[in-house]
Design an enzyme around this catalytic site. Structure first.
Site, PDB file in Angstrom:
ATOM      1  N   LYS A 193       0.855  -1.192   0.000  1.00  0.00           N
ATOM      2  CA  LYS A 193       0.000   0.000   0.000  1.00  0.00           C
ATOM      3  C   LYS A 193       0.888   1.237   0.000  1.00  0.00           C
ATOM      4  O   LYS A 193       1.773   1.368   0.852  1.00  0.00           O
ATOM      5  CB  LYS A 193      -0.874  -0.039   1.265  1.00  0.00           C
ATOM      6  CG  LYS A 193      -1.927   1.033   1.320  1.00  0.00           C
ATOM      7  CD  LYS A 193      -2.910   0.699   2.426  1.00  0.00           C
ATOM      8  CE  LYS A 193      -3.746   1.890   2.807  1.00  0.00           C
ATOM      9  NZ  LYS A 193      -4.531   1.635   3.998  1.00  0.00           N
TER      10      LYS A 193
ATOM     11  N   ASP B 251     -16.305   0.178   1.995  1.00  0.00           N
ATOM     12  CA  ASP B 251     -15.123  -0.388   1.320  1.00  0.00           C
ATOM     13  C   ASP B 251     -14.023  -0.715   2.324  1.00  0.00           C
ATOM     14  O   ASP B 251     -13.034  -1.348   1.973  1.00  0.00           O
ATOM     15  CB  ASP B 251     -14.587   0.578   0.264  1.00  0.00           C
ATOM     16  CG  ASP B 251     -14.330   1.965   0.817  1.00  0.00           C
ATOM     17  OD1 ASP B 251     -15.287   2.582   1.306  1.00  0.00           O
ATOM     18  OD2 ASP B 251     -13.174   2.419   0.780  1.00  0.00           O
TER      19      ASP B 251
HETATM   20  P1  AMP Z   1      -8.916   4.647   1.877  1.00  0.00           P
HETATM   21  O1  AMP Z   1      -9.014   5.931   2.562  1.00  0.00           O
HETATM   22  O2  AMP Z   1      -7.534   4.067   1.921  1.00  0.00           O
HETATM   23  O3  AMP Z   1      -9.958   3.672   2.263  1.00  0.00           O
HETATM   24  O4  AMP Z   1      -9.121   4.975   0.349  1.00  0.00           O
HETATM   25  C1  AMP Z   1     -10.363   5.216  -0.263  1.00  0.00           C
HETATM   26  C2  AMP Z   1     -10.191   5.114  -1.767  1.00  0.00           C
HETATM   27  O5  AMP Z   1      -9.339   6.154  -2.252  1.00  0.00           O
HETATM   28  C3  AMP Z   1      -9.551   3.833  -2.235  1.00  0.00           C
HETATM   29  O6  AMP Z   1     -10.118   3.511  -3.467  1.00  0.00           O
HETATM   30  C4  AMP Z   1      -8.108   4.204  -2.384  1.00  0.00           C
HETATM   31  O7  AMP Z   1      -7.421   3.366  -3.254  1.00  0.00           O
HETATM   32  C5  AMP Z   1      -8.221   5.610  -2.905  1.00  0.00           C
HETATM   33  N1  AMP Z   1      -7.029   6.399  -2.572  1.00  0.00           N
HETATM   34  C6  AMP Z   1      -6.700   6.873  -1.350  1.00  0.00           C
HETATM   35  N2  AMP Z   1      -5.544   7.563  -1.405  1.00  0.00           N
HETATM   36  C7  AMP Z   1      -5.129   7.530  -2.693  1.00  0.00           C
HETATM   37  C8  AMP Z   1      -4.004   8.073  -3.390  1.00  0.00           C
HETATM   38  N3  AMP Z   1      -3.059   8.776  -2.776  1.00  0.00           N
HETATM   39  N4  AMP Z   1      -3.922   7.842  -4.704  1.00  0.00           N
HETATM   40  C9  AMP Z   1      -4.856   7.118  -5.351  1.00  0.00           C
HETATM   41  N5  AMP Z   1      -5.942   6.593  -4.745  1.00  0.00           N
HETATM   42  C10 AMP Z   1      -6.087   6.787  -3.430  1.00  0.00           C
HETATM   43 MG    MG Z   2      -9.924   1.767   2.007  1.00  0.00          MG
END
Ligand code: AMP
Ligand code: MG
Length: 472
Positions: free
Chosen positions: A95, A233
């Site tokens: 990640k 998610d």
């Molecule tokens: P999370 O907050 O990790 O649950 O992320 C929510 C969504 O945003 C997921 O689809 C992640 O893959 C996407 N996401 C979060 N940060 C990034 C980033 N820096 N670049 C691309 N996608 C991101």
């Molecule tokens: Mg997530």
């Protein structure tokens, strides 16, 4: 299914800074822990080790209550899986490893801080006996990540039973792809609920997932853990804690405590966690309707009934966990009032959640030279303690027996925010010794040597961390 093959970004000078040896042993990964070069290459995705073809997974999700039809791994790569010594297969995911076709304009990167937070907190949850995905390694990428300021980039290697989330089901429901949905059901059953009969067990699957999530949330509640982004998610069907964004442990108790800087309305506050989990399960139930071999009306009525059973289980599991913390094993005793009295007293007197449970048993610890005097001297705390003593007497529970039960669930040490922040701050300056110490301390939360008592101290008012960030 719509998962997409893709590769991690090229990083010129990745450097391994944490490697979880014990976890590696459990997973049967035979790598020399002193071969920093190789570890740096593997855990930054430069050298493929777990499979030839990494993937970004497709999923959707309700974020803060609103449906987003396509999220997916925007900054993560599934690198492969390994069979561990318990016979189960575990997925290995990087990640912060660069953009994927799901990045939606994001850079696919993560600052080092959130990668370290995930490592520390997941390691702590594991040792607190809370179901969780784990962290195998953290590397620095050697590149800068641009957020409100520039940070050194980091990649955490996550180990999960699977990455199937409620959002995975929502994704295929939204695009009307029944065959992928069926495949997901089968995969989930095979992987996480093998006791179910694959045929005709959609309803059973729903109940089993609900009961597992109920256990998980009750454990979070019992240690004062606030996940912070309980979007659909971020809820795994394995019942493991997943996605450590702005998560944190509470110091002084408050029912409505929120840390996340983006959770303006407190949707994911401490006290809301059970009802939000049930809300998420309702979204999961909706995806299952077309898979049930009944009419839609009948399917809805069966799923609703199952959800009601799950809600009852939530209350029971919560009561179970919280009772154990008071030294009470048998929840036939009507102890909900006792628990609520305790929590309300803690909030009113702004007492530390973790240490107050230790203070209840202060006489049973051979020495208690750490920061519980304030709690023990608090008048309302003493009043509660009398009430609780009477309760135990009434139920014929000796203090020795109560202590035997409670000491297994009341941690002496949690990764308090102010310590986590110091560890991260120092790591940004290439000083990893504090981080390593913190990790070793939280790996043994129910026992503590005298020279480690300082790790139990709540923050002074100048040290309090009021906001946490997910670093996206
Ligand atoms: P999370 O907050 O990790 O649950 O992320 C929510 C969504 O945003 C997921 O689809 C992640 O893959 C996407 N996401 C979060 N940060 C990034 C980033 N820096 N670049 C691309 N996608 C991101
Ligand atoms: Mg997530």
């Amino acid at each position: 299914m719509n998962n997409i093959p893709c590769y991690p970004k090229k990083f010129i000078s990745p450097k391994i800074i944490l490697y979880n040896n014990k976890l590696a042993d459990f997973l049967g990964i035979n790598l020399d822990e002193n071969n920093y070069d190789l570890l740096s290459q593997i855990f930054s995705g430069q050298k493929l080790f777990f499979s030839e073809q990494p993937y970004a997974l497709a999923y959707a999700g309700h974020q803060f209550g609103f449906f987003v039809p396509q999220l997916g791994d925007g900054r993560a790569h599934l690198m492969g899986s390994v069979q561990a010594s318990d016979g189960q297969f575990y997925e290995i995911q990087l990640k912060g490893s660069g953009p994927t076709p799901f990045s939606r304009g994001g850079d696919g990167l993560s600052p080092l801080g959130p990668a370290l937070r995930e490592y520390i907190i997941s390691e702590s949850l594991f040792h607190l006996n809370v179901p969780t995905t784990r962290s195998l390694a953290v590397v620095t990428t050697g590149e800068k990540v641009h957020r409100e300021q520039e940070y050194l980039g980091g990649i955490v290697t996550r180990v999960a039973l699977s990455h199937i989330r409620i959002g995975s089901f929502e994704y295929y429901t939204n695009i009307n792809d029944l065959s992928s949905l069926k495949e997901l059901v089968n995969l989930t059953i095979e992987k996480h609920y093998p006791e179910l009969n694959i045929k005709n067990s959609v309803l059973e699957l729903f109940k089993s997932v609900g009961f597992k999530i109920s256990k998980l949330i009750s454990k979070w509640m019992s240690i004062g853990f606030i996940h912070g982004v309980m979007n659909t998610d971020n809820m795994a069907l394995s019942g493991q804690t997943i996605d450590f964004g702005p998560c944190a442990f509470m110091d002084e108790f408050s029912h409505s405590k929120v840390f996340s800087s983006i959770d303006k309305n407190g949707r994911y506050s401490y006290e809301n966690q059970p009802s939000i989990a049930l809300w998420n399960l309702s979204r999961f139930a909706e995806t299952l309707i077309p898979l049930m071999d009944t009419t839609e009306t009948e399917a809805i009525s069966k799923l609703t009934e199952a959800l009601e059973q799950i809600a009852i289980q939530f209350e029971k599991d919560w009561l179970d966990q919280m009772s154990l913390k008071l030294g009470i094993e048998n929840i036939e005793h009507n102890n909900k009032d006792l628990i609520l009295n305790f929590l309300n007293m803690l909030e009113k007197n702004q007492l530390d959640f973790t240490n107050s449970f230790i203070a209840l048993f202060s006489e049973s610890y051979p020495e208690s030279p750490f920061s519980i005097e304030d709690i023990c001297e608090n008048k309302e705390f003493q009043e509660f303690k009398n009430q609780w003593d009477c309760y135990l007497k009434q139920k014929n529970i000796s203090s020795a027996d109560a202590f035997k039960i409670a000491k297994k669930v009341n941690p002496l040490v949690i990764p308090r925010n102010h310590f986590v922040e110091i560890a991260i701050e120092k790591a940004y300056k290439n000083d990893y010794s504090y981080l390593e110490k913190l990790v070793s301390i939280i790996q043994n939360p129910f026992e503590l040597k005298k020279d480690a008592y300082s790790w139990t101290a709540p923050p002074k008012s100048s040290e309090k961390v009021t906001k946490t960030f997910c670093g996206t």
